[in-house]
Design a protein around this motif. Structure first.
Motif, PDB file in Angstrom:
ATOM      1  N   MET A 202       7.230   1.296  -7.011  1.00 40.21           N
ATOM      2  CA  MET A 202       7.947   0.040  -7.265  1.00 40.21           C
ATOM      3  C   MET A 202       6.946  -1.106  -7.418  1.00 40.21           C
ATOM      4  N   ARG A 203       7.039  -1.829  -8.520  1.00 41.96           N
ATOM      5  CA  ARG A 203       6.096  -2.912  -8.820  1.00 41.96           C
ATOM      6  C   ARG A 203       6.792  -4.262  -8.686  1.00 41.96           C
ATOM      7  N   ASN A 204       6.086  -5.216  -8.062  1.00 38.98           N
ATOM      8  CA  ASN A 204       6.633  -6.568  -7.871  1.00 38.98           C
ATOM      9  C   ASN A 204       8.061  -6.521  -7.341  1.00 38.98           C
ATOM     10  N   THR A 205       8.211  -5.796  -6.283  1.00 43.70           N
ATOM     11  CA  THR A 205       9.530  -5.587  -5.684  1.00 43.70           C
ATOM     12  C   THR A 205       9.619  -6.360  -4.363  1.00 43.70           C
ATOM     13  N   PRO A 206      10.807  -6.776  -3.951  1.00 45.21           N
ATOM     14  CA  PRO A 206      10.920  -7.468  -2.655  1.00 45.21           C
ATOM     15  C   PRO A 206      10.474  -6.580  -1.495  1.00 45.21           C
ATOM     16  N   MET A 207       9.888  -7.206  -0.501  1.00 45.18           N
ATOM     17  CA  MET A 207       9.548  -6.475   0.718  1.00 45.18           C
ATOM     18  C   MET A 207      10.828  -6.122   1.478  1.00 45.18           C
ATOM     19  N   PRO A 208      10.897  -4.932   2.080  1.00 45.12           N
ATOM     20  CA  PRO A 208      12.043  -4.617   2.930  1.00 45.12           C
ATOM     21  C   PRO A 208      12.097  -5.564   4.129  1.00 45.12           C
ATOM     22  N   PRO A 209      13.277  -5.815   4.677  1.00 42.04           N
ATOM     23  CA  PRO A 209      13.408  -6.742   5.809  1.00 42.04           C
ATOM     24  C   PRO A 209      12.526  -6.393   6.998  1.00 42.04           C
ATOM     25  N   TYR A 210      12.277  -5.116   7.220  1.00 42.97           N
ATOM     26  CA  TYR A 210      11.498  -4.659   8.378  1.00 42.97           C
ATOM     27  C   TYR A 210      10.053  -5.157   8.337  1.00 42.97           C
ATOM     28  N   HIS A 211       9.491  -5.385   7.151  1.00 39.60           N
ATOM     29  CA  HIS A 211       8.058  -5.635   7.033  1.00 39.60           C
ATOM     30  C   HIS A 211       7.651  -7.001   7.574  1.00 39.60           C
ATOM     31  N   ASP A 212       6.446  -7.037   8.110  1.00 35.76           N
ATOM     32  CA  ASP A 212       5.877  -8.255   8.690  1.00 35.76           C
ATOM     33  C   ASP A 212       5.535  -9.262   7.585  1.00 35.76           C
ATOM     34  N   ARG A 213       6.056 -10.493   7.708  1.00 36.51           N
ATOM     35  CA  ARG A 213       5.801 -11.533   6.724  1.00 36.51           C
ATOM     36  C   ARG A 213       4.847 -12.609   7.229  1.00 36.51           C
ATOM     37  N   SER A 214       4.240 -12.370   8.376  1.00 33.93           N
ATOM     38  CA  SER A 214       3.373 -13.400   8.955  1.00 33.93           C
ATOM     39  C   SER A 214       2.071 -13.558   8.169  1.00 33.93           C
ATOM     40  N   VAL A 215       1.619 -12.519   7.504  1.00 36.15           N
ATOM     41  CA  VAL A 215       0.370 -12.566   6.738  1.00 36.15           C
ATOM     42  C   VAL A 215       0.629 -12.852   5.267  1.00 36.15           C
ATOM     43  N   TYR A 216       1.710 -12.272   4.732  1.00 30.92           N
ATOM     44  CA  TYR A 216       2.031 -12.422   3.314  1.00 30.92           C
ATOM     45  C   TYR A 216       3.537 -12.336   3.165  1.00 30.92           C
ATOM     46  N   ASP A 217       4.099 -13.237   2.358  1.00 27.55           N
ATOM     47  CA  ASP A 217       5.547 -13.240   2.133  1.00 27.55           C
ATOM     48  C   ASP A 217       5.804 -13.392   0.645  1.00 27.55           C
ATOM     49  N   GLY A 218       6.043 -12.286  -0.012  1.00 25.01           N
ATOM     50  CA  GLY A 218       6.264 -12.312  -1.452  1.00 25.01           C
ATOM     51  C   GLY A 218       6.501 -10.915  -1.972  1.00 25.01           C
ATOM     52  N   PRO A 219       6.585 -10.774  -3.278  1.00 29.59           N
ATOM     53  CA  PRO A 219       6.777  -9.441  -3.862  1.00 29.59           C
ATOM     54  C   PRO A 219       5.588  -8.534  -3.552  1.00 29.59           C
ATOM     55  N   VAL A 220       5.837  -7.238  -3.545  1.00 31.49           N
ATOM     56  CA  VAL A 220       4.797  -6.257  -3.251  1.00 31.49           C
ATOM     57  C   VAL A 220       4.885  -5.106  -4.246  1.00 31.49           C
ATOM     58  N   ASP A 221       3.820  -4.347  -4.303  1.00 33.40           N
ATOM     59  CA  ASP A 221       3.847  -3.039  -4.963  1.00 33.40           C
ATOM     60  C   ASP A 221       4.048  -1.995  -3.867  1.00 33.40           C
ATOM     61  N   ARG A 222       5.109  -1.211  -3.998  1.00 40.38           N
ATOM     62  CA  ARG A 222       5.453  -0.241  -2.949  1.00 40.38           C
ATOM     63  C   ARG A 222       5.412   1.180  -3.475  1.00 40.38           C
ATOM     64  N   ILE A 223       5.012   2.080  -2.596  1.00 40.65           N
ATOM     65  CA  ILE A 223       5.167   3.514  -2.829  1.00 40.65           C
ATOM     66  C   ILE A 223       6.076   4.041  -1.734  1.00 40.65           C
ATOM     67  N   SER A 224       7.092   4.783  -2.122  1.00 38.09           N
ATOM     68  CA  SER A 224       7.990   5.421  -1.165  1.00 38.09           C
ATOM     69  C   SER A 224       8.223   6.851  -1.627  1.00 38.09           C
ATOM     70  N   GLY A 225       8.100   7.794  -0.709  1.00 38.71           N
ATOM     71  CA  GLY A 225       8.298   9.175  -1.137  1.00 38.71           C
ATOM     72  C   GLY A 225       8.405  10.136   0.014  1.00 38.71           C
ATOM     73  N   MET A 226       8.704  11.381  -0.340  1.00 37.01           N
ATOM     74  CA  MET A 226       8.907  12.425   0.659  1.00 37.01           C
ATOM     75  C   MET A 226       8.463  13.766   0.082  1.00 37.01           C
ATOM     76  N   ASP A 227       7.817  14.562   0.915  1.00 38.07           N
ATOM     77  CA  ASP A 227       7.469  15.942   0.572  1.00 38.07           C
ATOM     78  C   ASP A 227       8.281  16.866   1.461  1.00 38.07           C
ATOM     79  N   PHE A 228       9.098  17.721   0.850  1.00 38.76           N
ATOM     80  CA  PHE A 228       9.965  18.646   1.575  1.00 38.76           C
ATOM     81  C   PHE A 228       9.307  20.012   1.613  1.00 38.76           C
ATOM     82  N   TYR A 229       8.908  20.426   2.825  1.00 34.43           N
ATOM     83  CA  TYR A 229       8.349  21.760   3.043  1.00 34.43           C
ATOM     84  C   TYR A 229       9.472  22.664   3.542  1.00 34.43           C
TER      85      TYR A 229
END
Length: 360
Positions: A202-229
């Motif tokens: 995900m490019r230039n996407t909003p940060m999820p509510p859980y994430h810390d905004r004390s250092v940076y508060d703005g859009p982020v590039d995110r990777i989210s995924g899962m490997d199923f063994y």
């Protein structure tokens, strides 16, 4: 049995997590695994073992019995079984019938987890357990920890489906770890003989509510995924960086590895083990508090779906979406595993049990 063919609900020939290693100690630990009671404990030398949790005499639970050295003595009639499953003592007679034994399961400790093989012990190849490197356990600077061990009142495939379809993050977990882009972003998939992988970039996407905004508060590039063994272990990745077109572009803001182990308990319930790693102990302690309600939401969804599908006389067909491709692939892989088992042993598990109608 939904969502598999009649008579199928989970593969037996596979490595499942029976417990976190730290759960297993001197005391007898009872756990249901693939519709069978199992007892786990550590011998005097520290070796973890897993044996059948049912006394073959009158089916008394051995988990409610007691240790005698490295053996278990049934709390009902005193019949005693060693850690290898062999009967060592019958108080009411001098001879020990040859048929008196309980099953001893292959059990392997690796990382945070104790892995059990419920099926044919001759097929229990330890090389089939995902390696610690494969699941991101040994990343330098990251600290792994076992968080929660839960019993969920829903069949195990419902949680597998949940973890194979992360489009739910922006809705079921909208106030914590997800955003709508978790559903709107296409997946990149990869499949091999060991695991099914999915990633969303995900490019230039909003940060999820859980994430810390004390250092940076703005859009982020995110990777989210899962490997199923297969058949029940999910290794997840989460990563957020400042977008490249902004000051300090590429700077890592958040990284974690999460591990979900889903093990069938009964046909309509499962054991759920969650652990994760983070760069510091403080981050781990914070995550342990913040993620507990998130896991509760997944458990709630699973249990509510179970209530519906186990109550209806006839379950309508699912109306599938494009986002279901990964979950459907996972289902097909597990169904193929069960089909192979059935072809190898058409009589099924029932052929393993000898009926005892007369005294021995």
């Amino acid at each position: 049995m939904y969502p598999f063919t009649p008579g199928s609900y989970a593969p037996r020939n596979g490595w499942y997590v029976a417990a976190f290693c730290r759960e297993i100690g001197e005391a007898l630990l009872s756990r249901w695994i693939l519709n069978q009671p199992v007892v786990l404990y550590r011998k005097a030398d520290g070796t973890a073992v897993a044996v059948d949790g049912r006394c073959p005499h009158r089916h008394y639970p051995l988990g409610e019995s007691k240790r005698v050295g490295d053996a278990i003595q049934c709390g009902y009639h005193g019949i005693t079984f060693g850690s290898d499953g062999k009967c060592t003592f019958v108080p009411s007679q001098k001879t020990i019938p040859g048929v008196y034994a309980i099953k001893a399961y292959p059990l392997v400790e690796r990382g945070l987890w104790a892995w059990i093989w419920p099926g044919d012990p001759d097929q229990a190849d330890e090389a089939l357990i995902p390696t610690l490197d494969e699941i991101g356990f040994n990343i330098p600077g990251m600290i792994p920890d076992a968080f929660y061990s839960m019993h969920v009142k829903g069949r195990y495939q419902l949680l597998n489906d949940n973890l194979l379809d992360l489009s739910h993050l922006g809705y079921l977990h909208a106030t914590s770890i997800g955003t709508p882009d978790d559903a709107a972003t296409p997946e990149v998939r990869d499949l091999n003989e060991r695991r099914l992988s999915s990633r969303r970039f995900m490019r230039n996407t909003p940060m999820p509510p859980y994430h810390d905004r004390s250092v940076y508060d703005g859009p982020v590039d995110r990777i989210s995924g899962m490997d199923f063994y297969f058949p029940g272990f999910h290794a997840g990745i989460g990563e957020s960086r400042i977008p490249e077109d902004r000051p300090q572009g590429g700077r890592l803001l958040h990284t974690s590895r999460v591990w979900h182990a889903v093990t069938p308990a009964t046909k309509t319930s499962c054991n759920y083990f969650f652990g994760m790693s983070a760069p510091s102990r403080d981050r781990l302690e914070d995550a342990k508090i913040r993620l507990e309600p998130v896991l509760a939401e997944d458990s709630f969804a699973t249990e509510e779906i179970e209530k519906i599908i186990s109550t209806m006389d006839a379950l309508p067909p699912e109306l599938m979406l494009k986002s279901d491709v990964t979950a459907v692939q996972g289902r097909r892989i597990l169904q193929a595993m069960m089909d192979r088992e059935r072809a190898q042993d058409p009589a099924g598990a029932a052929s393993e049990r000898r009926r005892e109608d007369e005294p021995v």
